[in-house]
Motif scaffolding. Structure first.
Motif, PDB file in Angstrom:
ATOM      1  N   GLU B  20      18.980  41.810  47.037  1.00 27.81           N
ATOM      2  CA  GLU B  20      18.205  40.952  47.936  1.00 27.81           C
ATOM      3  C   GLU B  20      18.631  39.496  47.788  1.00 27.81           C
ATOM      4  O   GLU B  20      18.884  38.801  48.774  1.00 27.81           O
ATOM      5  CB  GLU B  20      16.702  41.074  47.638  1.00 27.81           C
ATOM      6  N   ASP B  21      18.724  39.069  46.537  1.00 28.66           N
ATOM      7  CA  ASP B  21      19.095  37.672  46.295  1.00 28.66           C
ATOM      8  C   ASP B  21      20.477  37.349  46.868  1.00 28.66           C
ATOM      9  O   ASP B  21      20.684  36.300  47.466  1.00 28.66           O
ATOM     10  CB  ASP B  21      19.080  37.373  44.790  1.00 28.66           C
ATOM     11  N   ARG B  22      21.391  38.272  46.659  1.00 28.47           N
ATOM     12  CA  ARG B  22      22.747  38.031  47.174  1.00 28.47           C
ATOM     13  C   ARG B  22      22.729  37.974  48.699  1.00 28.47           C
ATOM     14  O   ARG B  22      23.403  37.152  49.308  1.00 28.47           O
ATOM     15  CB  ARG B  22      23.699  39.147  46.712  1.00 28.47           C
ATOM     16  N   PHE B  23      21.949  38.853  49.304  1.00 34.99           N
ATOM     17  CA  PHE B  23      21.860  38.853  50.757  1.00 34.99           C
ATOM     18  C   PHE B  23      21.301  37.522  51.249  1.00 34.99           C
ATOM     19  O   PHE B  23      21.828  36.915  52.188  1.00 34.99           O
ATOM     20  CB  PHE B  23      20.966  39.995  51.241  1.00 34.99           C
ATOM     21  N   VAL B  24      20.264  37.061  50.590  1.00 32.67           N
ATOM     22  CA  VAL B  24      19.659  35.782  50.963  1.00 32.67           C
ATOM     23  C   VAL B  24      20.689  34.664  50.849  1.00 32.67           C
ATOM     24  O   VAL B  24      20.817  33.827  51.742  1.00 32.67           O
ATOM     25  CB  VAL B  24      18.427  35.474  50.078  1.00 32.67           C
ATOM     26  N   ALA B  25      21.446  34.677  49.773  1.00 30.69           N
ATOM     27  CA  ALA B  25      22.444  33.627  49.561  1.00 30.69           C
ATOM     28  C   ALA B  25      23.530  33.678  50.643  1.00 30.69           C
ATOM     29  O   ALA B  25      23.885  32.656  51.231  1.00 30.69           O
ATOM     30  CB  ALA B  25      23.075  33.771  48.175  1.00 30.69           C
ATOM     31  N   VAL B  26      24.016  34.878  50.906  1.00 32.51           N
ATOM     32  CA  VAL B  26      25.080  35.040  51.903  1.00 32.51           C
ATOM     33  C   VAL B  26      24.607  34.634  53.291  1.00 32.51           C
ATOM     34  O   VAL B  26      25.292  33.907  54.013  1.00 32.51           O
ATOM     35  CB  VAL B  26      25.571  36.505  51.924  1.00 32.51           C
ATOM     36  N   TRP B  27      23.420  35.065  53.635  1.00 30.95           N
ATOM     37  CA  TRP B  27      22.869  34.730  54.944  1.00 30.95           C
ATOM     38  C   TRP B  27      22.608  33.222  55.033  1.00 30.95           C
ATOM     39  O   TRP B  27      22.800  32.614  56.083  1.00 30.95           O
ATOM     40  CB  TRP B  27      21.585  35.526  55.174  1.00 30.95           C
ATOM     41  N   GLY B  28      22.205  32.663  53.921  1.00 33.05           N
ATOM     42  CA  GLY B  28      21.979  31.216  53.884  1.00 33.05           C
ATOM     43  C   GLY B  28      23.251  30.448  54.187  1.00 33.05           C
ATOM     44  O   GLY B  28      23.227  29.414  54.856  1.00 33.05           O
ATOM     45  N   GLN B  29      24.377  30.982  53.727  1.00 27.19           N
ATOM     46  CA  GLN B  29      25.653  30.315  53.986  1.00 27.19           C
ATOM     47  C   GLN B  29      26.032  30.360  55.458  1.00 27.19           C
ATOM     48  O   GLN B  29      26.809  29.534  55.924  1.00 27.19           O
ATOM     49  CB  GLN B  29      26.755  30.980  53.174  1.00 27.19           C
ATOM     50  N   MET B  30      25.511  31.344  56.161  1.00 24.98           N
ATOM     51  CA  MET B  30      25.809  31.462  57.583  1.00 24.98           C
ATOM     52  C   MET B  30      24.949  30.514  58.421  1.00 24.98           C
ATOM     53  O   MET B  30      25.113  30.439  59.639  1.00 24.98           O
ATOM     54  CB  MET B  30      25.547  32.893  58.061  1.00 24.98           C
ATOM     55  N   ALA B  31      24.048  29.840  57.754  1.00 28.90           N
ATOM     56  CA  ALA B  31      23.106  28.982  58.479  1.00 28.90           C
ATOM     57  C   ALA B  31      23.823  28.105  59.503  1.00 28.90           C
ATOM     58  O   ALA B  31      23.416  28.025  60.657  1.00 28.90           O
ATOM     59  CB  ALA B  31      22.315  28.128  57.505  1.00 28.90           C
ATOM     60  N   GLY B  32      24.885  27.467  59.036  1.00 24.49           N
ATOM     61  CA  GLY B  32      25.631  26.577  59.929  1.00 24.49           C
ATOM     62  C   GLY B  32      26.052  27.266  61.210  1.00 24.49           C
ATOM     63  O   GLY B  32      25.972  26.694  62.293  1.00 24.49           O
ATOM     64  N   ALA B  33      26.473  28.523  61.077  1.00 24.92           N
ATOM     65  CA  ALA B  33      26.952  29.272  62.236  1.00 24.92           C
ATOM     66  C   ALA B  33      25.859  29.487  63.280  1.00 24.92           C
ATOM     67  O   ALA B  33      26.140  29.551  64.466  1.00 24.92           O
ATOM     68  CB  ALA B  33      27.525  30.609  61.783  1.00 24.92           C
ATOM     69  N   TRP B  34      24.618  29.602  62.828  1.00 22.48           N
ATOM     70  CA  TRP B  34      23.518  29.791  63.783  1.00 22.48           C
ATOM     71  C   TRP B  34      22.891  28.474  64.200  1.00 22.48           C
ATOM     72  O   TRP B  34      21.920  28.454  64.959  1.00 22.48           O
ATOM     73  CB  TRP B  34      22.417  30.699  63.230  1.00 22.48           C
ATOM     74  N   GLY B  35      23.365  27.396  63.615  1.00 23.20           N
ATOM     75  CA  GLY B  35      22.805  26.097  63.976  1.00 23.20           C
ATOM     76  C   GLY B  35      21.401  25.883  63.444  1.00 23.20           C
ATOM     77  O   GLY B  35      20.576  25.252  64.092  1.00 23.20           O
ATOM     78  N   ILE B  36      21.131  26.440  62.265  1.00 27.10           N
ATOM     79  CA  ILE B  36      19.834  26.213  61.637  1.00 27.10           C
ATOM     80  C   ILE B  36      20.057  25.774  60.201  1.00 27.10           C
ATOM     81  O   ILE B  36      21.176  25.831  59.710  1.00 27.10           O
ATOM     82  CB  ILE B  36      18.965  27.492  61.657  1.00 27.10           C
ATOM     83  N   SER B  37      18.998  25.319  59.532  1.00 26.17           N
ATOM     84  CA  SER B  37      19.174  24.831  58.166  1.00 26.17           C
ATOM     85  C   SER B  37      19.290  26.004  57.192  1.00 26.17           C
ATOM     86  O   SER B  37      18.862  27.121  57.481  1.00 26.17           O
ATOM     87  CB  SER B  37      18.001  23.959  57.758  1.00 26.17           C
ATOM     88  N   ARG B  38      19.861  25.701  56.039  1.00 29.22           N
ATOM     89  CA  ARG B  38      20.058  26.729  55.032  1.00 29.22           C
ATOM     90  C   ARG B  38      18.745  27.438  54.712  1.00 29.22           C
ATOM     91  O   ARG B  38      18.669  28.667  54.676  1.00 29.22           O
ATOM     92  CB  ARG B  38      20.612  26.086  53.748  1.00 29.22           C
ATOM     93  N   THR B  39      17.704  26.654  54.484  1.00 26.46           N
ATOM     94  CA  THR B  39      16.435  27.263  54.101  1.00 26.46           C
ATOM     95  C   THR B  39      15.891  28.175  55.187  1.00 26.46           C
ATOM     96  O   THR B  39      15.393  29.267  54.908  1.00 26.46           O
ATOM     97  CB  THR B  39      15.386  26.185  53.786  1.00 26.46           C
ATOM     98  N   MET B  40      16.004  27.732  56.425  1.00 22.71           N
ATOM     99  CA  MET B  40      15.523  28.568  57.526  1.00 22.71           C
ATOM    100  C   MET B  40      16.221  29.923  57.473  1.00 22.71           C
ATOM    101  O   MET B  40      15.586  30.971  57.576  1.00 22.71           O
ATOM    102  CB  MET B  40      15.856  27.912  58.863  1.00 22.71           C
ATOM    103  N   ALA B  41      17.519  29.881  57.287  1.00 24.09           N
ATOM    104  CA  ALA B  41      18.286  31.116  57.229  1.00 24.09           C
ATOM    105  C   ALA B  41      17.848  31.964  56.044  1.00 24.09           C
ATOM    106  O   ALA B  41      17.720  33.184  56.152  1.00 24.09           O
ATOM    107  CB  ALA B  41      19.778  30.806  57.135  1.00 24.09           C
TER     108      ALA B  41
END
Lengths: 210, 210
Positions: B20-41
């Motif tokens: 779960e933690d790794r998924f959260v981290a990886v998805w957080g890195q994609m934040a830029g791609a969706w145009g949202i902030s890291r935390t939102m992601a």
DNA sequence: CCTCGTTTTCAGAATATTTTGAAAACAAAG
DNA sequence: CTTTGTTTTCAAAATATTCTGAAAACGAGG
């Protein structure tokens, strides 16, 4: 300071220049969408809209940016494959030229973003998916925990399926036969939507109350 | 501090949590791609991957973020339409739940980005395109200038055409019959590419020398 | 109209990103 | 090998974004 708006009467020269400036500004605002900095987008916009070859000094002067910034931005854009370097006989300066085929330009952008974002994401998702496999081979979880693990796998798989599809579509778009997909997209977008009523202003979906 | 890597032997509970933690981290890195902030992601990732309904305190605790941040992030995600609010009987807290259908989730994202980015861009491009029309009606530019103006129009038109196509494709994807496009995409991505040799590792396109 | 548990807001703090500018590196020409 | 015009680099400064936390607002009961 006098700032032409494009509304009142204006010489054709000024209108042209003002239109360029507006284009640069608008494209600069899209920077976030392409995942590049504002200046990078502006440099690209300037080269695209003027259609001319410009050197570093031209860019610095027109966009009012530092030499370092101009250098880094052009370099990055060349790496993205949407600017190319041009050398002129009898001139030691380096000029830049924007890719003028819009579809080729977006193919380059898609290619780059696939490489930078989708590919690593796919790798990570596969890795994460396997985390609950290998360790589990020893201990056999049951009940609640078993459900949780199964659910997680399903969710990751669903996401993987989406990105694999995206990856393949992207690869097609980018590939030499990408023009085929371009054509398909054009055709597809022109056909009427036979789904349920295509009511405009779905955008007024409101903030749900609490 | 002990940080599970997912490699060595680990209890199924830990493996699940670490994944779960790794998924959260990886998805957080994609934040830029969706145009949202890291935390939102990350908030979205947490809700998606756990599949559970979580309240603000759960999110704060798990992601180690402030109440304000959690509140703003959930609010924004609800606005994007990829989280929904859930109320539980006998509990005044508000819970959140992630859209579990990945395709529905991406339709929401596409819808939002179309509204925020593509639509305004189209409006601006049309406006800019007209800037050199109206003013010109009085004075008739010739030669070089005339060429420039014509060229600019062509370039803006080419870009408009691209974005109009994109807009229409997006509208289709988002519309109720969007599932049809989803299917089309799946099929299309599965078919072999009949174009020229699909040689992998086009990525080694190297930095052009000067 | 109070209380209490909860959510929202937002100014200021913390962080991250972008830009500058001067120095170093380069490379063509003498 | 030196000069000269040019590009690149990168530490520090400027700017932009994100996050915090405490105060205010909210709203369901009492």
């Amino acid at each position: 300071m006098e700032m032409p708006t494009g509304r009142s009467s204006m010489s054709p020269e000024d209108a042209l220049r003002t239109a360029e400036d507006r284009f640069v500004a608008v494209w600069g605002q899209m920077a976030g969408a392409w995942g590049i900095s504002r200046t990078m987008a502006e440099v690209h916009a300037l080269l695209y809209i003027t259609g001319k070859d410009l050197c570093t000094d031209d860019i610095m002067e027109r966009l009012q940016i530092s030499r370092g910034n101009a250098s880094m931005s052009t370099r990055a854009l060349v790496d993205w494959g949407i600017l190319s370097r041009v050398n002129k006989r009898g001139d030691r300066k380096e000029y830049f030229q924007a890719e003028q085929d819009v579809w080729a330009m977006f193919r380059a952008i898609v290619r780059e973003r696939m490489n930078r974002e989708v590919d690593p994401l796919l790798a990570s998702l596969h890795e994460i998916r396997d985390m609950t496999n290998i360790e589990t081979s020893g201990a056999k979880p049951t009940g609640e925990l078993r459900e949780q693990i199964a659910g997680q796998k399903e969710r990751i798989d669903a996401m993987l399926e989406f990105f694999v599809t995206l990856e393949k579509l992207g690869a097609r778009f980018v590939s030499p036969s990408g023009k085929g997909l371009q054509l398909a997209a054009s055709l597809l977008s022109k056909m009427p939507d036979f789904g349920a009523l295509t009511s405009r202003d779905e955008s007024s979906r409101e903030r749900s109350s609490r």
